[in-house]
Design a protein around this motif. Sequence first.
Motif, PDB file in Angstrom:
ATOM      1  N   PHE A 164     -11.845  21.343   3.166  1.00 31.77           N
ATOM      2  CA  PHE A 164     -11.352  21.044   4.509  1.00 31.77           C
ATOM      3  C   PHE A 164     -10.737  19.646   4.620  1.00 31.77           C
ATOM      4  O   PHE A 164     -10.235  19.277   5.681  1.00 31.77           O
ATOM      5  CB  PHE A 164     -12.487  21.173   5.531  1.00 31.77           C
ATOM      6  N   ILE A 165     -10.772  18.875   3.552  1.00 32.09           N
ATOM      7  CA  ILE A 165     -10.302  17.489   3.590  1.00 32.09           C
ATOM      8  C   ILE A 165      -8.914  17.386   2.975  1.00 32.09           C
ATOM      9  O   ILE A 165      -8.689  17.804   1.840  1.00 32.09           O
ATOM     10  CB  ILE A 165     -11.274  16.571   2.818  1.00 32.09           C
ATOM     11  N   SER A 166      -7.992  16.813   3.720  1.00 36.87           N
ATOM     12  CA  SER A 166      -6.641  16.581   3.209  1.00 36.87           C
ATOM     13  C   SER A 166      -6.699  15.526   2.098  1.00 36.87           C
ATOM     14  O   SER A 166      -7.555  14.636   2.124  1.00 36.87           O
ATOM     15  CB  SER A 166      -5.740  16.090   4.345  1.00 36.87           C
TER      16      SER A 166
ATOM     17  N   LYS B  74     -16.824   0.775   6.445  1.00 42.90           N
ATOM     18  CA  LYS B  74     -15.506   0.799   5.819  1.00 42.90           C
ATOM     19  C   LYS B  74     -14.809   2.137   6.039  1.00 42.90           C
ATOM     20  O   LYS B  74     -15.431   3.118   6.434  1.00 42.90           O
ATOM     21  CB  LYS B  74     -15.599   0.484   4.328  1.00 42.90           C
ATOM     22  N   ALA B  75     -13.544   2.150   5.737  1.00 44.45           N
ATOM     23  CA  ALA B  75     -12.757   3.382   5.785  1.00 44.45           C
ATOM     24  C   ALA B  75     -12.685   3.959   4.375  1.00 44.45           C
ATOM     25  O   ALA B  75     -12.350   3.254   3.426  1.00 44.45           O
ATOM     26  CB  ALA B  75     -11.359   3.098   6.313  1.00 44.45           C
ATOM     27  N   LEU B  76     -13.028   5.236   4.259  1.00 45.51           N
ATOM     28  CA  LEU B  76     -12.923   5.937   2.982  1.00 45.51           C
ATOM     29  C   LEU B  76     -11.549   6.575   2.935  1.00 45.51           C
ATOM     30  O   LEU B  76     -11.161   7.303   3.852  1.00 45.51           O
ATOM     31  CB  LEU B  76     -14.005   7.021   2.882  1.00 45.51           C
ATOM     32  N   ARG B  77     -10.806   6.306   1.883  1.00 48.07           N
ATOM     33  CA  ARG B  77      -9.420   6.771   1.790  1.00 48.07           C
ATOM     34  C   ARG B  77      -9.268   7.803   0.688  1.00 48.07           C
ATOM     35  O   ARG B  77      -9.607   7.558  -0.458  1.00 48.07           O
ATOM     36  CB  ARG B  77      -8.499   5.585   1.525  1.00 48.07           C
ATOM     37  N   GLY B  78      -8.768   8.966   1.068  1.00 48.15           N
ATOM     38  CA  GLY B  78      -8.480  10.015   0.093  1.00 48.15           C
ATOM     39  C   GLY B  78      -9.653  10.954  -0.129  1.00 48.15           C
ATOM     40  O   GLY B  78     -10.815  10.599   0.043  1.00 48.15           O
ATOM     41  N   LYS B  79      -9.316  12.157  -0.516  1.00 40.70           N
ATOM     42  CA  LYS B  79     -10.304  13.219  -0.702  1.00 40.70           C
ATOM     43  C   LYS B  79     -11.377  12.838  -1.720  1.00 40.70           C
ATOM     44  O   LYS B  79     -12.564  13.117  -1.508  1.00 40.70           O
ATOM     45  CB  LYS B  79      -9.576  14.490  -1.135  1.00 40.70           C
ATOM     46  N   GLU B  80     -10.988  12.189  -2.801  1.00 35.22           N
ATOM     47  CA  GLU B  80     -11.960  11.845  -3.850  1.00 35.22           C
ATOM     48  C   GLU B  80     -13.005  10.855  -3.349  1.00 35.22           C
ATOM     49  O   GLU B  80     -14.212  11.051  -3.533  1.00 35.22           O
ATOM     50  CB  GLU B  80     -11.241  11.286  -5.082  1.00 35.22           C
ATOM     51  N   GLU B  81     -12.564   9.772  -2.698  1.00 35.07           N
ATOM     52  CA  GLU B  81     -13.502   8.771  -2.204  1.00 35.07           C
ATOM     53  C   GLU B  81     -14.402   9.356  -1.105  1.00 35.07           C
ATOM     54  O   GLU B  81     -15.605   9.099  -1.073  1.00 35.07           O
ATOM     55  CB  GLU B  81     -12.755   7.544  -1.678  1.00 35.07           C
ATOM     56  N   ILE B  82     -13.824  10.159  -0.233  1.00 41.18           N
ATOM     57  CA  ILE B  82     -14.602  10.798   0.836  1.00 41.18           C
ATOM     58  C   ILE B  82     -15.645  11.732   0.230  1.00 41.18           C
ATOM     59  O   ILE B  82     -16.820  11.691   0.600  1.00 41.18           O
ATOM     60  CB  ILE B  82     -13.672  11.561   1.804  1.00 41.18           C
TER      61      ILE B  82
ATOM     62  N   ARG C 213      -6.434  21.076   7.845  1.00 42.04           N
ATOM     63  CA  ARG C 213      -7.276  20.143   7.083  1.00 42.04           C
ATOM     64  C   ARG C 213      -7.443  18.850   7.893  1.00 42.04           C
ATOM     65  O   ARG C 213      -6.545  18.454   8.643  1.00 42.04           O
ATOM     66  CB  ARG C 213      -6.657  19.838   5.734  1.00 42.04           C
ATOM     67  N   ILE C 214      -8.576  18.201   7.682  1.00 41.52           N
ATOM     68  CA  ILE C 214      -8.855  16.954   8.391  1.00 41.52           C
ATOM     69  C   ILE C 214      -8.082  15.815   7.741  1.00 41.52           C
ATOM     70  O   ILE C 214      -8.095  15.657   6.515  1.00 41.52           O
ATOM     71  CB  ILE C 214     -10.358  16.641   8.367  1.00 41.52           C
TER      72      ILE C 214
END
Length: 161
Positions: free
Chosen positions: A65-67, A77-85, A146-147
């Motif tokens: 579901f994650i772009s 912090k902000a998590l950037r990208g599908k892998e980090e999320i 996708r989110i």
Amino acid sequence: MRTMHGLRRVLALASCAVVLGGCASAPIPPATPSDLAALREQVLTAERAFAKTMADRDFAGFTTFISGEAIFFTRTKALRGKEEISTFWKRFYEEKEAPFSWEPAEVQVLDSGVLALSTGPVRNPAGKQFAIFTSVWRQESPGKWRIILDKGEDFCDCAPR
């Protein structure tokens, strides 16, 4: 001769950029009310299925579901990208019982039908609300949402001041 060829090339590239830029900025016609209702249902269904991955302990499903270019905000912090999320969220799927649950309370879709916002309560295992989530969904292909942005906020069941 070389200068003239270079000038033609620059002019050709500039012309392509203008044409493509014009296409990219063409307004998207607004969706009809029935289209918006159908799109809203698609996002509600997607949000509920996304939340079900937590209840079902389905981490692989969660990641679908994650772009790829999503941003999820944490407290620090902000998590950037599908892998980090995915790396950050994996810990929420490791225990036998879900540490929290969420459900959409409201969904709004832009008239273009491209973006939607969902929001609702986040509850602890006892069912007590402790946060509110807000997610921005993008329709990446027909019917596939996708989110792209997600943020939770603490919830206080306090008397208004």
